[in-house]
Enzyme design. Structure first.
Site, mmCIF file in Angstrom:
data_model
loop_
_atom_site.group_PDB
_atom_site.id
_atom_site.type_symbol
_atom_site.label_atom_id
_atom_site.label_comp_id
_atom_site.label_asym_id
_atom_site.label_seq_id
_atom_site.Cartn_x
_atom_site.Cartn_y
_atom_site.Cartn_z
ATOM 1 N N SER A 79 42.248 38.559 54.473
ATOM 2 C CA SER A 79 42.957 39.502 53.603
ATOM 3 C C SER A 79 44.440 39.491 53.873
ATOM 4 O O SER A 79 45.212 40.044 53.100
ATOM 5 C CB SER A 79 42.473 40.926 53.873
ATOM 6 O OG SER A 79 41.098 41.012 53.802
ATOM 7 N N HIS A 115 40.680 34.241 48.703
ATOM 8 C CA HIS A 115 40.536 35.669 48.976
ATOM 9 C C HIS A 115 39.763 36.350 47.849
ATOM 10 O O HIS A 115 40.330 36.696 46.812
ATOM 11 C CB HIS A 115 41.943 36.277 49.155
ATOM 12 C CG HIS A 115 41.943 37.722 49.518
ATOM 13 N ND1 HIS A 115 43.007 38.554 49.273
ATOM 14 C CD2 HIS A 115 41.000 38.497 50.105
ATOM 15 C CE1 HIS A 115 42.710 39.775 49.693
ATOM 16 N NE2 HIS A 115 41.502 39.762 50.201
ATOM 17 N N ASN A 164 47.134 42.690 49.281
ATOM 18 C CA ASN A 164 47.171 43.729 50.318
ATOM 19 C C ASN A 164 48.577 44.146 50.713
ATOM 20 O O ASN A 164 48.759 45.191 51.328
ATOM 21 C CB ASN A 164 46.353 43.287 51.526
ATOM 22 C CG ASN A 164 44.883 43.479 51.240
ATOM 23 O OD1 ASN A 164 44.483 44.547 50.765
ATOM 24 N ND2 ASN A 164 44.074 42.458 51.464
ATOM 25 N N GLU A 221 42.154 35.571 44.842
ATOM 26 C CA GLU A 221 43.562 35.296 45.151
ATOM 27 C C GLU A 221 43.581 34.003 45.979
ATOM 28 O O GLU A 221 42.997 33.962 47.064
ATOM 29 C CB GLU A 221 44.133 36.474 45.947
ATOM 30 C CG GLU A 221 45.615 36.388 46.219
ATOM 31 C CD GLU A 221 46.112 37.633 46.974
ATOM 32 O OE1 GLU A 221 45.385 38.179 47.825
ATOM 33 O OE2 GLU A 221 47.254 38.052 46.701
#
Ligand SMILES: NC(=O)c1ccc[n+]([C@@H]2O[C@H](COP(=O)([O-])OP(=O)(O)OC[C@H]3O[C@@H](n4cnc5c(N)ncnc54)[C@H](O)[C@@H]3O)[C@@H](O)[C@H]2O)c1
Length: 285
Positions: A121, A142, A192, A154
């Protein structure tokens, strides 16, 4: 580049079982690896339950579930599972040292042309690539939680990732029914970098008594149109995962604004990890 037929997923937790689920449904042969049989049994139960729900909701026909379930092998033999795969997706805990160690293992035991991906992440994919002798074939993949439901993958390119590797993984994500979005390798990537400070701020807001957990979640849900409130989302992600990501942002940017909220640190210390163990900001059965 190899034609990807066999995918090994390392780590059968929240994300690993979801990745195995969508990979098997997309027609790949999957091996799901974890350190203990009980974790694999739990993952198998989760995958079966989630696919059954898809059938009940008429999202997939039953034969697709039967076919996908047959495609997944559950194993603790990591070396063998790595050696047989065209793509290995690492989904172990968000711990840099553990990830670097696993990447060395993957590199040592994988086929020469296999691609090594991480579901991290926030941790540097460039550093993971450095731990291998095939840095051009290392990439971040991701997935979002819950994997079978969320549309996005991602794709994080390390400084060393080749365009060809990128292309193969982009196509693969589409074959799994996902929409890829590209991010450079920077702490927290796109997702994130933006999401986790919001969750952290919600936790600070709660601990300062500005509002109850219900009020905070309601404001963000009904006022901002988010599908769930940030504290509910933190429980879904896992509070240990949230803390690890905040630590990566804090250490990566050396900026106080990313300091993990003390309440988050305390809850993880107390073993309140969210949905996965039944206790977080909310209680789960
Ligand atoms: N939880 C989320 O919402 C979310 C979303 C996107 C990405 N991620 C990322 O996905 C990764 C996994 O997160 P998670 O939430 O699934 O964690 P988790 O704690 O649910 O699962 C991790 C699993 O890895 C296993 N594991 C640990 N060491 C291992 C080893 N040496 N060999 C094999 N298995 C091993 C553990 O036993 C555990 O089952 C992390 O990098 C996390 O940041 C998580």
């Amino acid at each position: 580049m190899p034609e990807i037929k066999k995918i090994t997923v390392i780590g059968a937790g929240t994300m690993g079982n979801g990745i195995a689920h969508v990979a098997a449904q997309a027609g790949f042969d999957v091996q799901l690896v974890d350190v203990k049989q009980e974790y694999l049994d739990r993952a198998k139960g989760t995958i079966e339950k989630n696919m059954t729900r898809q059938v009940e909701k008429r999202n997939i026909p039953e034969y697709r579930m039967t076919d996908a379930l047959k495609r997944i092998v559950y194993t603790t033999d990591m070396v063998k599972a790595i050696s047989e795969a065209d793509l290995i997706v690492e989904a172990v805990n968000e711990d840099p040292d553990l990830k670097f160690k696993i990447f060395k293992e993957m590199d040592k035991n994988a086929k020469k042309d296999a691609i090594l991906a991480s579901n991290t992440s926030s941790i540097s994919v460039t550093k993971m690539a450095e731990a291998t002798k095939r840095p051009d074939r290392v990439i971040g993949m991701h997935f979002m939680n819950p994997v079978p439901m969320m549309q996005l993958v991602e794709i994080v390119t390390a400084q060393q990732t080749s365009d060809e590797t990128c292309k193969v993984i982009e196509q693969l994500a589409r074959k799994m029914g996902k929409t890829p979005a590209m991010s450079k390798d920077s702490p927290g990537f796109i997702s994130n970098r933006i999401l986790m400070p919001m969750i952290n701020e919600a936790i600070l807001t709660l601990s300062e008594g500005v509002g109850t957990k219900e009020a905070i979640d309601t404001v963000m849900k009904l006022g901002m149109g988010h599908p769930m409130g940030p504290l509910t989302l933190a429980d879904l992600i896992g509070l240990d995962v949230c803390l690890s990501i905040m630590n990566v942002l804090f250490e990566g940017f050396k900026n106080e604004k990313y300091k993990p909220a003390p309440l988050l640190v305390q809850m993880v210390k107390e073993g309140r990890l969210g949905r996965k163990n039944g206790k977080g900001f909310y209680d789960y059965k």
